[in-house]
Design a protein around this motif. Structure first.
Motif, mmCIF file in Angstrom:
data_model
loop_
_atom_site.group_PDB
_atom_site.id
_atom_site.type_symbol
_atom_site.label_atom_id
_atom_site.label_comp_id
_atom_site.label_asym_id
_atom_site.label_seq_id
_atom_site.Cartn_x
_atom_site.Cartn_y
_atom_site.Cartn_z
ATOM 1 N N LYS A 120 101.792 50.899 63.525
ATOM 2 C CA LYS A 120 100.841 50.579 62.460
ATOM 3 C C LYS A 120 100.866 49.093 62.113
ATOM 4 C CE LYS A 120 100.649 55.134 60.248
ATOM 5 N NZ LYS A 120 101.019 55.948 59.061
ATOM 6 N N GLU A 124 97.530 46.825 62.336
ATOM 7 C CA GLU A 124 97.000 45.991 61.253
ATOM 8 C C GLU A 124 96.756 44.561 61.739
ATOM 9 O OE1 GLU A 124 99.647 46.211 57.954
ATOM 10 O OE2 GLU A 124 99.245 48.337 57.554
ATOM 11 N N GLU A 125 97.654 44.087 62.572
ATOM 12 C CA GLU A 125 97.491 42.739 63.125
ATOM 13 C C GLU A 125 96.252 42.669 64.029
ATOM 14 O OE1 GLU A 125 99.869 40.039 66.340
ATOM 15 O OE2 GLU A 125 101.082 41.001 64.768
ATOM 16 N N GLN A 127 93.582 44.655 63.878
ATOM 17 C CA GLN A 127 92.390 44.758 63.038
ATOM 18 C C GLN A 127 92.094 43.442 62.329
ATOM 19 O OE1 GLN A 127 93.394 48.128 60.624
ATOM 20 N NE2 GLN A 127 92.674 49.624 62.132
ATOM 21 N N GLY A 128 93.155 42.745 61.929
ATOM 22 C CA GLY A 128 92.958 41.426 61.325
ATOM 23 C C GLY A 128 92.316 40.457 62.308
#
Length: 535
Positions: A120, A124-125, A127-128
């Motif tokens: 996860k 998140e990285e 998606q950033g």
């Protein structure tokens, strides 16, 4: 949000099965792609479908994890890697960091929570990065659109007011393509999209996008970089391009002349391929004087109007062209628009159709295409009272008119949209005003529950008398005329929309589905379903 695809690489079957069966990937928002025995097998899987995140062991046969990670980093730098290993050694961890690993997990005692937490964090990285990339792409697209619009507006000004094409305009063009010490030629390209739009009803945005694609392809011809030839493309209207081609003077006039000839051939072929339509082009003389370029830009677009009558694909001189008569002044154009608009407002159909016939009859010498298009545009915007979707369609079609045949067809369509009964303008005497008003009401309110009593009330006549008068004046029963207009609109909707048949029935003012189908079959000859399938 797109689910992150996970690939596991490990030579131990028990580890692969554990990750496949014991980790709740889907619940955590991931998509399980599968598992590979070694790096070589993983690469083969990635050739078919690329994961976002790879969890890989280090010590494996054939191709170990470190070698595999090096390959992935070089070929697919956006793919993230987490190492899974039984080695708790600094050397391995240090090498993993160098290879861009996002984490380093020891397989011994590794829980589901630890695996998902690590994945996860990487997700998140990713998606950033996606958000940053999306924002970057949007900015680039916005800049592209703004520049494309600015180029369009610049050419619009230079073509519509050639006398005011100042040095400021040329300085602005010089920002996109340098002139100093160069030969230059202006190539004006157009294409006939009228029939494409007529058959497919594409959105205006689709035409704009194809126009941009054509311009992009012409500007980015790779072999020109080696010859120092530069190209800048400027859009004009929805189906035109102005192309400026420059070449350093030290390359020689003959060299540029040959290169220009090749570019015209290539440009026509490439543009046809992208816009999927026949193209026509005017090539200006080669010049080294910047002030001449401004004149050639206006001249090029003006000369494309020759295609309106001649149909020639390549034009570089006036030989064999149909010479239009001098452009009528603006007063004559405005008077023509006013006469036609007045006849429409007064429902004087016969007079209106006489003027349409005059516009669509080929003369010798031929009328200026600019005059013909300006009259059509003026009548459309000021005189035609048709539903807005029809007006929008006519407006778009008119922008795409490049030939005499398309112009005549446009007027046929406009008359069709106005729903003028042919019997009205075939008669020797003008139809009574009351009947013209009734026809106008039906054209605008065919989708309502119209009754003869409502129409009679609108013209202050007895309902029984209105029916007799309509038949006497037009040769058609009023109820039949209403049905004919409704079926005409129904055919349009069947051919151009995805509406269901019962929705189309309601859209043309008929609430009874079975009655609509029966009436359609009676008047058109086939059922609505058969008609829609044939389109």
């Amino acid at each position: 949000m797109e689910k992150m695809k996970i690939l596991v690489v490990d030579d131990e079957q028990i580890v692969r099965e554990h990750f496949a069966e014991q980790i709740p990937w889907e619940e955590a928002g991931f998509l399980w792609m599968g598992a590979a025995i070694n790096g070589q097998e993983a690469i083969a899987m990635m050739e078919r479908e690329l994961p976002h995140l790879v969890l890989t062991d280090i010590t494996m046969p054939i191709m170990d994890g470190l070698e595999f990670a090096q390959y992935v980093k070089t070929r697919w730098p956006h793919v993230r890697i987490i190492f899974l290993t039984a080695h708790d050694e600094f050397a391995y961890a240090q090498r993993a960091v160098v290879l861009g690993a996002k984490n380093y997990l020891l397989k011994m005692g590794l829980s589901q929570e630890q695996v998902l937490q690590a994945c996860k964090a990487v997700a998140e990285e990713i998606q950033g990065d996606w958000m940053k990339e999306d924002l970057h792409n949007r900015r680039i697209e916005q800049q592209r659109q703004e520049e494309w619009t600015a180029r369009n507006q610049l050419i619009q000004r230079m073509v519509s007011e050639p006398a005011s094409a100042t040095s400021d305009s040329m300085r602005q063009i010089n920002e996109w393509i340098p002139f100093k010490g160069s030969y230059c030629s202006v190539i004006s390209v157009g294409w006939d999209w009228y029939w494409v739009f007529h058959e497919n009803s594409l959105a205006e945005e689709a035409f704009e996008h194809m126009q941009w694609l054509a311009g992009e392809a012409l500007e980015q011809r790779e072999d020109f970089a080696e010859t120092s030839i530069q190209v800048a493309v400027f859009p004009y209207r929805n189906s035109r391009l102005t192309i400026l081609v420059t070449c350093p003077m030290q390359r020689g006039y003959a060299f540029f002349q040959f290169a220009l000839h090749e570019f015209v051939r290539y440009g026509l072929e490439k543009t046809r391929e992208i816009v999927k339509s026949d193209c026509f082009v005017f090539v200006s003389a080669i010049t080294s004087q910047m002030e001449q370029v401004a004149k050639q830009i206006a001249e090029g677009q003006a000369r494309l109007q020759d295609y309106f009558y001649s149909g020639k694909a390549v034009m570089a001189n006036q030989d064999g062209m149909i010479e239009p008569e001098p452009e009528p002044d603006s007063v004559e154009r405005l008077e023509q628009i006013a006469r036609m608009t007045k006849s429409l407002h007064n429902r004087e159909w016969r007079e209106f159709m006489t003027m349409v016939e005059q516009l669509t009859t080929l003369r010798d010498p031929a009328q200026s295409s600019d005059f013909l298009l300006a009259v059509a545009r003026g009548v459309l915007e000021n005189g035609m009272k048709v539903p807005e979707p029809h007006k929008k369609s006519l407006r778009m079609r008119l922008e795409l008119v490049n030939t005499w045949q398309a112009y005549c067809h446009w007027w046929e369509l406009a008359v069709d949209y106005l729903a003028i009964p042919s019997t009205l303008f075939e008669q020797k005497n003008a139809v009574r005003r009351e009947i013209a008003v009734i026809c106008g009401l039906i054209a605008n309110r065919y989708n309502e529950d119209l009754s003869i009593a409502d129409l009679a009330d609108a013209v202050h006549l007895n309902p029984a008398y209105v029916g007799q008068l309509f038949k006497q004046e037009t040769g058609e029963y009023l109820s039949d005329y209403i049905s004919r207009i409704r079926m005409h609109k129904a055919k349009e909707l069947l051919g151009k929309t995805e509406l269901k048949i019962y929705e189309i029935a309601q859209a043309v003012g008929i609430t009874d589905y079975r009655y609509f189908c029966k009436m359609f079959k009676l008047m058109v000859g086939v059922t609505p379903t058969e008609y829609k399938r044939s389109r």
